[in-house]
Design a protein around this motif. Sequence first.
Motif, PDB file in Angstrom:
ATOM      1  N   GLN A  14       0.833  -1.203   0.000  1.00 25.20           N
ATOM      2  CA  GLN A  14       0.000   0.000   0.000  1.00 25.20           C
ATOM      3  C   GLN A  14       0.867   1.252   0.000  1.00 25.20           C
ATOM      4  O   GLN A  14       0.578   2.216  -0.715  1.00 25.20           O
ATOM      5  CB  GLN A  14      -0.918   0.001   1.210  1.00 25.20           C
ATOM      6  CG  GLN A  14      -1.773   1.246   1.309  1.00 25.20           C
ATOM      7  CD  GLN A  14      -2.606   1.279   2.576  1.00 25.20           C
ATOM      8  OE1 GLN A  14      -2.631   0.336   3.342  1.00 25.20           O
ATOM      9  NE2 GLN A  14      -3.286   2.378   2.797  1.00 25.20           N
ATOM     10  N   SER A  15       1.922   1.262   0.772  1.00 23.61           N
ATOM     11  CA  SER A  15       2.789   2.436   0.859  1.00 23.61           C
ATOM     12  C   SER A  15       3.475   2.727  -0.470  1.00 23.61           C
ATOM     13  O   SER A  15       3.606   3.889  -0.861  1.00 23.61           O
ATOM     14  CB  SER A  15       3.840   2.246   1.946  1.00 23.61           C
ATOM     15  OG  SER A  15       3.230   2.205   3.209  1.00 23.61           O
ATOM     16  N   ILE A  16       3.903   1.695  -1.177  1.00 19.31           N
ATOM     17  CA  ILE A  16       4.548   1.903  -2.478  1.00 19.31           C
ATOM     18  C   ILE A  16       3.575   2.595  -3.428  1.00 19.31           C
ATOM     19  O   ILE A  16       3.931   3.561  -4.107  1.00 19.31           O
ATOM     20  CB  ILE A  16       5.053   0.566  -3.055  1.00 19.31           C
ATOM     21  CG1 ILE A  16       6.216   0.049  -2.219  1.00 19.31           C
ATOM     22  CG2 ILE A  16       5.474   0.737  -4.517  1.00 19.31           C
ATOM     23  CD1 ILE A  16       6.648  -1.358  -2.561  1.00 19.31           C
ATOM     24  N   GLY A  17       2.329   2.127  -3.466  1.00 19.51           N
ATOM     25  CA  GLY A  17       1.322   2.761  -4.316  1.00 19.51           C
ATOM     26  C   GLY A  17       1.011   4.189  -3.896  1.00 19.51           C
ATOM     27  O   GLY A  17       0.887   5.084  -4.738  1.00 19.51           O
ATOM     28  N   ASN A  18       0.903   4.408  -2.593  1.00 15.38           N
ATOM     29  CA  ASN A  18       0.601   5.754  -2.098  1.00 15.38           C
ATOM     30  C   ASN A  18       1.724   6.738  -2.384  1.00 15.38           C
ATOM     31  O   ASN A  18       1.481   7.889  -2.762  1.00 15.38           O
ATOM     32  CB  ASN A  18       0.323   5.732  -0.600  1.00 15.38           C
ATOM     33  CG  ASN A  18      -1.027   5.146  -0.285  1.00 15.38           C
ATOM     34  OD1 ASN A  18      -1.913   5.088  -1.129  1.00 15.38           O
ATOM     35  ND2 ASN A  18      -1.198   4.699   0.937  1.00 15.38           N
ATOM     36  N   ILE A  19       2.961   6.310  -2.226  1.00 12.76           N
ATOM     37  CA  ILE A  19       4.086   7.197  -2.488  1.00 12.76           C
ATOM     38  C   ILE A  19       4.173   7.512  -3.977  1.00 12.76           C
ATOM     39  O   ILE A  19       4.420   8.650  -4.378  1.00 12.76           O
ATOM     40  CB  ILE A  19       5.401   6.591  -1.943  1.00 12.76           C
ATOM     41  CG1 ILE A  19       5.333   6.514  -0.411  1.00 12.76           C
ATOM     42  CG2 ILE A  19       6.611   7.403  -2.389  1.00 12.76           C
ATOM     43  CD1 ILE A  19       6.387   5.646   0.225  1.00 12.76           C
ATOM     44  N   THR A  63       0.912   4.603   5.349  1.00 12.42           N
ATOM     45  CA  THR A  63       0.625   5.879   4.711  1.00 12.42           C
ATOM     46  C   THR A  63      -0.867   5.941   4.393  1.00 12.42           C
ATOM     47  O   THR A  63      -1.539   4.917   4.349  1.00 12.42           O
ATOM     48  CB  THR A  63       1.430   6.037   3.409  1.00 12.42           C
ATOM     49  OG1 THR A  63       1.113   4.942   2.544  1.00 12.42           O
ATOM     50  CG2 THR A  63       2.908   6.053   3.678  1.00 12.42           C
ATOM     51  N   PHE A  64      -1.366   7.124   4.160  1.00  5.99           N
ATOM     52  CA  PHE A  64      -2.791   7.294   3.899  1.00  5.99           C
ATOM     53  C   PHE A  64      -3.005   7.894   2.524  1.00  5.99           C
ATOM     54  O   PHE A  64      -2.410   8.924   2.188  1.00  5.99           O
ATOM     55  CB  PHE A  64      -3.442   8.194   4.962  1.00  5.99           C
ATOM     56  CG  PHE A  64      -3.492   7.554   6.306  1.00  5.99           C
ATOM     57  CD1 PHE A  64      -4.476   6.634   6.599  1.00  5.99           C
ATOM     58  CD2 PHE A  64      -2.554   7.862   7.275  1.00  5.99           C
ATOM     59  CE1 PHE A  64      -4.522   6.021   7.840  1.00  5.99           C
ATOM     60  CE2 PHE A  64      -2.598   7.270   8.515  1.00  5.99           C
ATOM     61  CZ  PHE A  64      -3.587   6.343   8.800  1.00  5.99           C
ATOM     62  N   SER A  65      -3.865   7.270   1.740  1.00  7.39           N
ATOM     63  CA  SER A  65      -4.124   7.761   0.386  1.00  7.39           C
ATOM     64  C   SER A  65      -4.941   9.050   0.397  1.00  7.39           C
ATOM     65  O   SER A  65      -4.971   9.764  -0.603  1.00  7.39           O
ATOM     66  CB  SER A  65      -4.840   6.692  -0.430  1.00  7.39           C
ATOM     67  OG  SER A  65      -6.040   6.305   0.197  1.00  7.39           O
ATOM     68  N   GLN A  66      -5.574   9.383   1.517  1.00  9.96           N
ATOM     69  CA  GLN A  66      -6.315  10.646   1.595  1.00  9.96           C
ATOM     70  C   GLN A  66      -5.396  11.829   1.348  1.00  9.96           C
ATOM     71  O   GLN A  66      -5.819  12.846   0.813  1.00  9.96           O
ATOM     72  CB  GLN A  66      -6.981  10.836   2.965  1.00  9.96           C
ATOM     73  CG  GLN A  66      -8.017   9.825   3.323  1.00  9.96           C
ATOM     74  CD  GLN A  66      -7.442   8.687   4.134  1.00  9.96           C
ATOM     75  OE1 GLN A  66      -6.387   8.167   3.836  1.00  9.96           O
ATOM     76  NE2 GLN A  66      -8.142   8.280   5.163  1.00  9.96           N
TER      77      GLN A  66
END
Length: 147
Positions: A14-19, A63-66
Amino acid sequence: FIPLLICFIVNTVQSIGNIGACCDVSGLPTEGLDVDSRIQGGLLADAVNSILAGLMTTPPNTTFSQNNGVIAITRCASRSAGIACAVWLIIFGCFAKFGAYIASIPDAVLGGMTTFLFANVLVSGINILSTCGIGRRRNRFILAVSL
């Protein structure tokens, strides 16, 4: 041990996608050594925070996608703005009157803003998908599994 390990793996993906999405909405390059460095730094920060959380018997942090939605709306990706927000949140958490004021915001207002933020996250994801070639079988499979 195994459930915690699964949480760490999911949070890492998830963090890789969010970053990556954060780089995209910030107008930064989405490929290259600079992006790899940002992802490594983000994963390191998440790992340290998650280890500390695990030691304190809470679930791993992520991390948060918001945040990507907020960046897309405001066009402000400054670290100093993020630090200022963190300071305000700490103040709101320490003083009950400030926290009560924030808690008094009507649910409809928070719901509308949340819907708008996540719609921006969705649009950002669609934008990323449009650049990676959705016509390939592998990408369609990944998209179908994620939906």
